[in-house]
Design an enzyme around this catalytic site. Structure first.
Site, PDB file in Angstrom:
ATOM      1  N   ASP A  86      -8.714  44.003   2.201  1.00 45.24           N
ATOM      2  CA  ASP A  86      -9.688  43.662   3.250  1.00 45.24           C
ATOM      3  C   ASP A  86      -9.677  44.650   4.418  1.00 45.24           C
ATOM      4  OD1 ASP A  86      -7.087  42.650   3.760  1.00 45.24           O
ATOM      5  OD2 ASP A  86      -7.856  41.185   5.185  1.00 45.24           O
ATOM      6  N   GLU A 144      -5.722  39.735   3.870  1.00 53.20           N
ATOM      7  CA  GLU A 144      -4.391  39.815   4.484  1.00 53.20           C
ATOM      8  C   GLU A 144      -4.493  39.677   6.002  1.00 53.20           C
ATOM      9  OE1 GLU A 144      -1.093  41.029   6.627  1.00 53.20           O
ATOM     10  OE2 GLU A 144      -2.853  42.312   6.570  1.00 53.20           O
TER      11      GLU A 144
HETATM   12 NI    NI Z   1      -2.341  46.068   7.113  1.00 54.96          NI
END
Ligand code: NI
Length: 397
Positions: A86, A144
């Site tokens: 991401d 994340e």
């Molecule tokens: Ni990172």
């Protein structure tokens, strides 16, 4: 004789092309960044690229994540490798030709590189599956950057079922290219956050005795919160308590009735992690009570600390030396940053490591999450090689 030379040349050529492919993939991903939980095109790209290698059993455990399984020629242990995919809500200010084409979104943490180098490892390893005993599971994880994170979701979806060990890496700007940081034990902190409201009683700034001044009380709360790290935490341990937002008031002659504070707490030690909010509650309660104000206190626990397993870290050390030689290996310095890689480590032994990606000469010095963040792309090849070497160490020979 000829055969040996030929296969060596072929191997070299293949490796070279993988290195170029990895850079191309990284640049493509960099141009098309997507926010956490919205990595539709990224996941599609990953799945299609993996499918082009053949020999992989590809699945989509959540709408924007991809898992690929590679079975070796014989049964054996299962090694998982994870990359996060991401990007961040940042407007990119770089001027290279592969700058983000998605306004307001940028790969400013290096996850484009993580994805590309794990794709590279998958490509190399699918080519040598006959030499492997066991299974490699490539996990391309969404989200994340955004709590509660994609890792926990993937663990709950069963992606670690049957896995013996997991490894993961972060391209790391605090370290120069040419170094790889490995460490057993605590590596990254638990990133928790909090919100406080202090309610007094507003009024005219010239008549303070008829108010309960929420600004003056908030100032004392902030000052007293510093006492936690200064006087309640073992000097040989570590914690961060940072107030990062303060909001209250409208005008020079009005004492506001309410002030809002927010901030973050970072700890490695689980016991200390439990204790900090208790200390905060006591301080906020004590200071506000002393001045006749009231308060609310909300505390959100983020990711768990990244704590590296010793055996998994040993595997990584061997992999780094095998891939790049012992000169590159350094003891990683722990950081107060957080990582949801920790969710996997609750389930199976795992180790997370840092690949130096800083280059002063090329001006690649901006920190993670900076609008001009970049990495020395040579570090991608290091990552690919380490992942391949780890697989060979655990599943080879
Ligand atoms: Ni990172």
């Amino acid at each position: 004789m000829t055969t040996t030379l030929d296969s060596a040349a072929t191997a070299l050529a293949t490796e070279e092309s993988v290195r170029d492919l990895v850079i191309r993939w990284r640049r493509h991903l960099h141009q098309h960044p997507e926010l956490s939980f919205h990595e539709e095109r990224t996941a599609q790209f990953v799945a299609e690229t993996l499918a082009s290698f053949g020999n992989l059993d590809i699945s989509r455990p959540t709408p924007t994540s991809v898992v690929a399984r590679l079975s070796g020629a014989r049964p054996g242990p299962v090694l998982a490798m994870r990359a996060d995919i991401d990007a961040l809500p940042i407007e990119e200010r770089n001027s290279h030709e592969f700058v983000s084409r998605n306004a307001g979104v940028m790969h400013a943490c290096g996850h484009d590189g993580h994805t590309a180098m794990l794709l590279g490892a998958a490509k190399v390893l699918t080519g040598i599956r006959d030499e492997l005993a066991g299974e490699i599971r490539f996990i391309f994880q969404h989200a994340e950057e955004l709590d509660p994170g994609g890792a926990e979701e993937l663990v709950n979806a069963g992606v670690l079922d049957g896995v013996d060990m997991i490894i993961g890496a972060h391209l790391w700007l605090p370290m120069p290219y040419g170094q790889v940081g490995v460490r057993s034990g605590a590596l990254m902190a638990a990133p928790d956050n909090f919100r406080i409201t202090i309610s007094g009683s507003g009024g005219h700034a010239a008549i303070p005795h008829e108010t309960i001044d929420s600004i003056a009380i908030a100032a004392q709360v902030i000052t007293n919160l510093q006492h936690i790290v200064a006087r309640n935490v073992d000097p040989l341990g570590s914690a961060v308590v940072s107030v990062t937002r303060i909001a209250g008031g409208t005008m020079y002659n009005i004492i506001p009735g309410r002030v809002e504070l927010a901030g973050t707490v970072r700890t490695f030690d689980p016991a200390l992690r439990d204790r900090v909010p208790e200390l905060m509650q006591r301080i906020i309660g004590g200071v506000t009570a002393a001045h006749g104000a009231s308060f609310t206190f909300e505390y959100d626990r983020g990711y768990r600390p990244v704590h590296n397993d010793e055996r998994a870290t040993d595997l990584l050390r061997r992999a780094v030396v095998r891939a790049l030689g012992s000169d590159v290996l350094v003891d990683a310095t722990p950081t107060m940053g957080g990582e949801d890689f920790s969710a996997y480590q609750q389930k199976v032994p795992g180790s997370f490591f840092f690949i130096g990606a800083r280059n002063e000469e090329k001006g690649i010095v901006n920190p993670h999450h900076h609008e001009c963040f970049d990495v020395d792309e040579r570090a991608l090849d290091s990552g690919t090689r380490i992942f391949v070497a780890a697989a060979r160490e655990m599943l080879g020979e």
